[in-house]
Design a protein around this motif. Structure first.
Motif, short mmCIF file in Angstrom:
data_model
loop_
_atom_site.label_atom_id
_atom_site.label_comp_id
_atom_site.label_asym_id
_atom_site.label_seq_id
_atom_site.Cartn_x
_atom_site.Cartn_y
_atom_site.Cartn_z
N TRP A 217 42.37 37.56 34.57
CA TRP A 217 41.21 38.05 35.31
C TRP A 217 40.44 37.10 35.96
O TRP A 217 40.15 37.21 37.41
N THR B 189 44.92 43.29 35.35
CA THR B 189 44.79 42.04 35.76
C THR B 189 45.04 40.94 34.78
O THR B 189 45.78 40.08 35.05
N LEU C 174 41.25 47.95 35.63
CA LEU C 174 41.62 46.91 36.52
C LEU C 174 41.49 45.55 35.97
O LEU C 174 42.43 44.80 35.99
N GLN C 175 40.52 45.18 35.13
CA GLN C 175 40.36 44.27 34.32
C GLN C 175 41.45 43.97 33.38
O GLN C 175 42.26 42.84 33.34
N ALA D 160 40.33 35.82 44.47
CA ALA D 160 39.72 36.90 45.82
C ALA D 160 38.53 36.80 46.17
O ALA D 160 38.25 37.19 47.44
N ALA E 3 48.64 39.65 35.60
CA ALA E 3 48.40 38.27 36.45
C ALA E 3 48.45 37.14 35.44
O ALA E 3 48.66 35.97 35.64
N ALA F 138 37.45 36.25 50.27
CA ALA F 138 36.78 37.08 50.98
C ALA F 138 35.76 36.00 51.62
O ALA F 138 35.18 36.65 52.82
N GLY G 27 41.49 41.60 50.66
CA GLY G 27 40.98 40.56 51.32
C GLY G 27 39.44 40.55 51.54
O GLY G 27 38.99 39.52 52.19
N ARG G 28 38.76 41.30 50.92
CA ARG G 28 37.20 41.49 50.78
C ARG G 28 36.62 41.25 49.56
O ARG G 28 35.72 41.62 49.23
N GLY G 29 37.47 40.70 48.55
CA GLY G 29 37.21 40.58 47.41
C GLY G 29 37.55 41.26 46.30
O GLY G 29 37.23 41.06 45.24
N GLN G 30 38.18 42.49 46.54
CA GLN G 30 38.40 43.50 45.72
C GLN G 30 39.70 43.21 45.12
O GLN G 30 40.85 43.39 45.98
N LEU G 31 40.33 43.00 43.86
CA LEU G 31 41.56 43.19 43.40
C LEU G 31 41.95 44.74 43.22
O LEU G 31 41.34 45.51 43.30
N SER H 95 46.38 37.76 46.01
CA SER H 95 44.99 36.98 46.51
C SER H 95 45.50 35.49 46.68
O SER H 95 44.77 34.69 47.51
N SER I 51 49.70 36.40 42.45
CA SER I 51 48.97 37.45 42.93
C SER I 51 48.89 37.45 44.34
O SER I 51 49.05 36.58 45.06
N HIS J 217 44.99 42.29 46.33
CA HIS J 217 43.72 42.05 46.74
C HIS J 217 43.50 42.68 48.32
O HIS J 217 44.44 43.04 48.96
#
Lengths: 249, 249
Positions: free
Chosen positions: A77, B71, B67-68, A84, B75, A88, B157-161, B99, B97, B155
């Motif tokens: 996590w 991940t 998601l947590q 990530a 991952a 960004a 690319g904007r910070g979201q996995l 990201s 991952s 991800h």
């Protein structure tokens, strides 16, 4: 000069603090690496899974179930969430455990005798020194413009993952790379009076540190952090900074 | 020719099978990559944490808590455990991952209409195509002798996995790299009769697949796997193999 930054559970566990940190870190000039811990969430997940967290002298005892949890939390996590967030911010981060590219090989800590004379086996816990680091691999990644982000999960090279102390990993990386070391946390620095946030000690040398310890002014998690900082300074790290990152960015 | 191998939860969740696989994989000749899932442990951890796993058409619905967990499991535990086992076999694996190095950028799946006419939002789930892969980065790692090991966490690319389907990630990688694709699992192959392990269908083309589906001979998790395999074959993957790895090593 390269800078190794280290962040701990309190920043990682506060989404607003973490995003602030990631923005500052992405904007920081020069070659840089990040090392993170994550014990706040690890303790929470252990509790939910019925694994009782045990700590001796501020260090976690890691049985097989606890190893699985810390690997999930640190390498899973937090590592990927931070990578990530950095991506960004335009920072080309790459998350690494020690097993990835065999970049850090730790040695399992032998059972030790603690203060009360009893013997303690810390379990799947590893120790890391500057010679544990595969420096050309780290430099190779940085030469490609990548920013390594290390969780403190490493391996022994024989298939066993080991939990290691993130402060020590950061110090070993800084020493191996001849880098500055920045321990980032939520206070402005080491406090002369833990109840007074304005009592930051501007500079600490060995003599001051010994006096602070004698007076009981530093305690808990700060003790091993400062011990590690002084070991790092004695092994080639030019400077250690402890406090909020923003100050040095 | 490069080969992309994919393993799922049943191999990952059986330590003896997993070690066997890692030995075979490490010994396999030629450039190679590994993609893994891990849903067995993910469901177990979700349950322990009080997160109820939901699946629609064999695909997990992923809210923030789920998601947590995925991940952490994919991952974190599985990715690093597999990488450490491969390192012990002399295979210089590196876990990734999407990201990490921005190697795979997924796009969040828009809500879709399912069989009964209702709309389903799969949550933090991403879709991946061959153009999602940063091929020069993957080739660069392999040119250094590294063996990439992908978990299916990517991800935006904007910070979201985003949670993605491991079969699809493997197919997208194979297509982008012009690689063979090997879906490894605990059976010898696709079975004409799911209750008879010896009823392996030696070769499946589109016509045979349509007939198998019509007769209900393939169902459950095998349906999307075969669909993905045929998409991969139509997008430049020369060969897809489904079964125990040992056969092709």
């Amino acid at each position: 000069m390269t800078t190794v930054y280290k962040i701990g559970g309190k920043i990682l566990d506060d989404e607003a603090l973490l995003k602030d940190f990631c923005r500052s870190f992405a904007a920081a000039p020069g070659p840089k690496l990040l090392v993170h811990g994550g014990n706040v969430l690890a303790s929470r997940v252990q509790e939910a899974l019925g694994v009782t967290p045990v700590r001796i002298d501020g260090r976690r005892v890691t049985d097989a179930a606890a190893l699985q949890v810390v690997t999930m939390v640190y390498a899973g996590w937090y590592n990927k969430h931070v990578v990530a967030l950095l991506q960004a911010e335009g920072c080309n981060a790459i998350g690494l455990s020690g097993s990835d590219g065999a970049v850090i090989t730790a040695s399992r800590r032998p059972p030790i005798t603690v203060a009360d004379g009893s013997t303690v086996d810390f379990g799947f816990v590893g120790d890391v020194t500057p010679s544990s680091i595969r420096v050309p691999f780290v430099n190779g990644l940085m030469d490609q413009g990548l920013v390594p982000v290390f969780c403190a999960i490493n391996h022994d090279g024989r298939g066993q993952l080991l939990n290691t102390n993130a402060d020590t990993v950061a110090a070993a990386l800084a020493s191996a790379l001849g880098a500055r070391l920045v321990y980032c946390f939520e206070q402005d620095g080491v406090l002369a009076d833990p109840t007074d946030p304005s009592s930051v000690i501007p500079q600490i040398d060995c003599a001051i540190y010994e006096r602070l310890k004698a007076f009981g002014a530093v305690s808990g998690g700060m003790l091993p952090k400062l011990d590690t900082a002084f070991v790092a300074l004695r092994s080639g790290v030019p400077e250690v900074f402890i406090g909020k990152t923003q100050i040095r960015l």
